[in-house]
Design a protein around this motif. Structure first.
Motif, PDB file in Angstrom:
ATOM      1  N   ILE A   1      30.704  -8.125   7.670  1.00  0.00           N
ATOM      2  CA  ILE A   1      30.224  -8.277   6.303  1.00  0.00           C
ATOM      3  C   ILE A   1      29.204  -9.404   6.263  1.00  0.00           C
ATOM      4  O   ILE A   1      29.506 -10.529   6.688  1.00  0.00           O
ATOM      5  CB  ILE A   1      31.379  -8.595   5.327  1.00  0.00           C
ATOM      6  N   PHE A   2      28.010  -9.097   5.792  1.00  0.00           N
ATOM      7  CA  PHE A   2      26.962 -10.099   5.620  1.00  0.00           C
ATOM      8  C   PHE A   2      26.828 -10.433   4.137  1.00  0.00           C
ATOM      9  O   PHE A   2      26.454  -9.568   3.338  1.00  0.00           O
ATOM     10  CB  PHE A   2      25.623  -9.591   6.157  1.00  0.00           C
ATOM     11  N   ASN A   3      27.161 -11.649   3.795  1.00  0.00           N
ATOM     12  CA  ASN A   3      26.947 -12.160   2.440  1.00  0.00           C
ATOM     13  C   ASN A   3      25.558 -12.780   2.443  1.00  0.00           C
ATOM     14  O   ASN A   3      25.373 -13.911   2.867  1.00  0.00           O
ATOM     15  CB  ASN A   3      28.022 -13.199   2.109  1.00  0.00           C
ATOM     16  N   ARG A   4      24.591 -12.041   1.975  1.00  0.00           N
ATOM     17  CA  ARG A   4      23.168 -12.231   2.255  1.00  0.00           C
ATOM     18  C   ARG A   4      22.955 -11.873   3.736  1.00  0.00           C
ATOM     19  O   ARG A   4      23.924 -11.685   4.469  1.00  0.00           O
ATOM     20  CB  ARG A   4      22.668 -13.637   1.924  1.00  0.00           C
ATOM     21  N   SER A   5      21.727 -11.765   4.171  1.00  0.00           N
ATOM     22  CA  SER A   5      21.500 -11.214   5.498  1.00  0.00           C
ATOM     23  C   SER A   5      20.069 -11.468   5.953  1.00  0.00           C
ATOM     24  O   SER A   5      19.357 -12.291   5.372  1.00  0.00           O
ATOM     25  CB  SER A   5      21.748  -9.699   5.461  1.00  0.00           C
ATOM     26  N   TYR A   6      19.647 -10.711   6.963  1.00  0.00           N
ATOM     27  CA  TYR A   6      18.256 -10.791   7.416  1.00  0.00           C
ATOM     28  C   TYR A   6      17.289 -10.346   6.332  1.00  0.00           C
ATOM     29  O   TYR A   6      16.083 -10.603   6.436  1.00  0.00           O
ATOM     30  CB  TYR A   6      18.044  -9.972   8.696  1.00  0.00           C
ATOM     31  N   TYR A   7      17.793  -9.708   5.281  1.00  0.00           N
ATOM     32  CA  TYR A   7      16.909  -9.314   4.177  1.00  0.00           C
ATOM     33  C   TYR A   7      16.377 -10.511   3.401  1.00  0.00           C
ATOM     34  O   TYR A   7      15.377 -10.391   2.681  1.00  0.00           O
ATOM     35  CB  TYR A   7      17.635  -8.344   3.239  1.00  0.00           C
ATOM     36  N   GLU A   8      17.003 -11.662   3.559  1.00  0.00           N
ATOM     37  CA  GLU A   8      16.462 -12.869   2.931  1.00  0.00           C
ATOM     38  C   GLU A   8      15.040 -13.151   3.417  1.00  0.00           C
ATOM     39  O   GLU A   8      14.250 -13.785   2.723  1.00  0.00           O
ATOM     40  CB  GLU A   8      17.351 -14.071   3.251  1.00  0.00           C
ATOM     41  N   GLU A   9      14.713 -12.642   4.597  1.00  0.00           N
ATOM     42  CA  GLU A   9      13.393 -12.887   5.187  1.00  0.00           C
ATOM     43  C   GLU A   9      12.280 -12.106   4.503  1.00  0.00           C
ATOM     44  O   GLU A   9      11.104 -12.356   4.757  1.00  0.00           O
ATOM     45  CB  GLU A   9      13.423 -12.559   6.681  1.00  0.00           C
ATOM     46  N   VAL A  10      12.649 -11.140   3.670  1.00  0.00           N
ATOM     47  CA  VAL A  10      11.630 -10.434   2.876  1.00  0.00           C
ATOM     48  C   VAL A  10      11.904 -10.623   1.383  1.00  0.00           C
ATOM     49  O   VAL A  10      11.307  -9.942   0.543  1.00  0.00           O
ATOM     50  CB  VAL A  10      11.573  -8.927   3.225  1.00  0.00           C
ATOM     51  N   LEU A  11      12.815 -11.550   1.070  1.00  0.00           N
ATOM     52  CA  LEU A  11      13.143 -11.840  -0.327  1.00  0.00           C
ATOM     53  C   LEU A  11      12.835 -13.300  -0.646  1.00  0.00           C
ATOM     54  O   LEU A  11      11.767 -13.619  -1.152  1.00  0.00           O
ATOM     55  CB  LEU A  11      14.614 -11.494  -0.597  1.00  0.00           C
ATOM     56  N   ILE A  12      13.743 -14.204  -0.301  1.00  0.00           N
ATOM     57  CA  ILE A  12      13.511 -15.611  -0.609  1.00  0.00           C
ATOM     58  C   ILE A  12      12.284 -16.159   0.119  1.00  0.00           C
ATOM     59  O   ILE A  12      11.531 -16.974  -0.415  1.00  0.00           O
ATOM     60  CB  ILE A  12      14.760 -16.467  -0.287  1.00  0.00           C
ATOM     61  N   VAL A  13      12.056 -15.679   1.344  1.00  0.00           N
ATOM     62  CA  VAL A  13      10.879 -16.146   2.091  1.00  0.00           C
ATOM     63  C   VAL A  13       9.596 -15.650   1.428  1.00  0.00           C
ATOM     64  O   VAL A  13       8.567 -16.329   1.469  1.00  0.00           O
ATOM     65  CB  VAL A  13      10.959 -15.673   3.563  1.00  0.00           C
ATOM     66  N   ARG A  14       9.671 -14.506   0.801  1.00  0.00           N
ATOM     67  CA  ARG A  14       8.501 -13.967   0.100  1.00  0.00           C
ATOM     68  C   ARG A  14       8.227 -14.729  -1.195  1.00  0.00           C
ATOM     69  O   ARG A  14       7.072 -14.887  -1.598  1.00  0.00           O
ATOM     70  CB  ARG A  14       8.709 -12.485  -0.193  1.00  0.00           C
TER      71      ARG A  14
END
Length: 290
Positions: free
Chosen positions: A123-136
């Motif tokens: 289970i990922f509570n947040r994930s590698y998708y932060e790299e196209v969300l918060i980083v963006r």
């Protein structure tokens, strides 16, 4: 209880997502507290059974990804829906601000180290998708990654990162990892109410910080980033589900139903005992009977 149709919340591959048209609240699938408790308990029990089959078969693994704005209920979702899961077969990771070591590697390095082994649920509570969300949204994080000149081009970097993510998820699927991705869709007004509750109730004070309020200023930017992300990375084998999150109980029943359906699609069963294994067990029985 009202029947839950997972496809009602699924983002179709290539779909242009407009989150303003996706509800943050829908008619409850439960009609009373007792019905909610009974339905959730039933889902939890069945998830526990499926986890046992997953572990025994030792062929597949499951990765559940939860993304959302602050106060959308990721923690309580994991706590309630996965409460019947054996901790020995489940690993939960929360991804925070990248460390110095993370920044010295590619953006998928740290999360891929946390992937579940066969027979387990990750289970990922947040994930590698932060790299196209918060980083963006916060470009200073991107600058800190010190990419070579030309690789941080605004015209290509997000497209390239989407492609890297989709390719990773295809690779995982080919090797037995099944992915289910949830975006808990919270309204800005409901977030405001939950923030106020965290201030007004002393036992919730620890959950709140000024930074949470500061992030609300970027709400529109986050919604835009999520829309691009969901549309570009929801695939047949690794779908995104946009779950209305203003009602936590409703969201928990929807999410647990989607997870259960995904397990059932695998048709898991306990391994069949071979003739050789039965012979071995008989020898053990005779030894123990002495």
């Amino acid at each position: 209880m009202k029947k839950i149709h997972p496809d009602d919340f699924r983002v179709r591959p290539g779909q242009q997502v407009n989150l303003a048209k996706w509800p943050t609240s829908v008619k409850p699938v439960w009609h009373s507290d007792d019905e909610y408790q009974t339905a959730l308990a039933d889902h939890i029990e069945k998830l526990s059974e499926q986890q046992s089959l997953l572990y025994a078969s030792d062929c597949y693994s499951f990765l559940l990804i939860f993304q959302a704005m602050d106060a959308a209920g990721k923690d309580s979702m994991i706590k309630h829906v996965m409460s019947g899961i054996n901790p020995q077969g489940c690993q939960v990771f929360s991804f925070k601000h990248p460390s110095a070591e993370d920044l010295d590697h590619d953006f998928l390095w740290n999360p891929t180290r946390r992937l579940p082994e066969r027979g387990h649920i990750g289970i990922f509570n947040r994930s590698y998708y932060e790299e196209v969300l918060i980083v963006r949204v916060h470009r200073d994080v991107l600058k800190a990654e010190r990419l070579p000149a030309g690789l941080a081009d605004e015209k290509t970097i997000w497209r390239d990162r989407f492609r890297s993510i989709v390719n990773l998820e295809k690779h995982l699927h080919r090797n037995g990892t099944r992915l289910i991705k949830f975006f808990l869709h919270l309204s800005k007004e409901e977030q405001r109410k939950r923030f106020l509750k965290r201030i007004d109730e002393p036992e919730k004070n620890w959950k709140f910080s000024l930074a949470d309020v500061q992030e609300r200023k970027y709400w529109n930017q986050y919604m835009s980033a999520y829309e691009d992300c969901l549309g570009a990375t929801s695939t047949r084998i690794a779908p995104w589900y946009v779950v209305p999150a203003d009602d936590k109980r409703n969201a928990q029943l929807i999410v647990s139903r989607i997870i259960l359906d995904s397990f059932h699609q695998l048709g898991l069963a306990y391994p069949k005992t071979t003739v050789a294994r039965r012979r071995e067990l008989q020898e053990i029985r005779e030894h123990l009977a002495r």
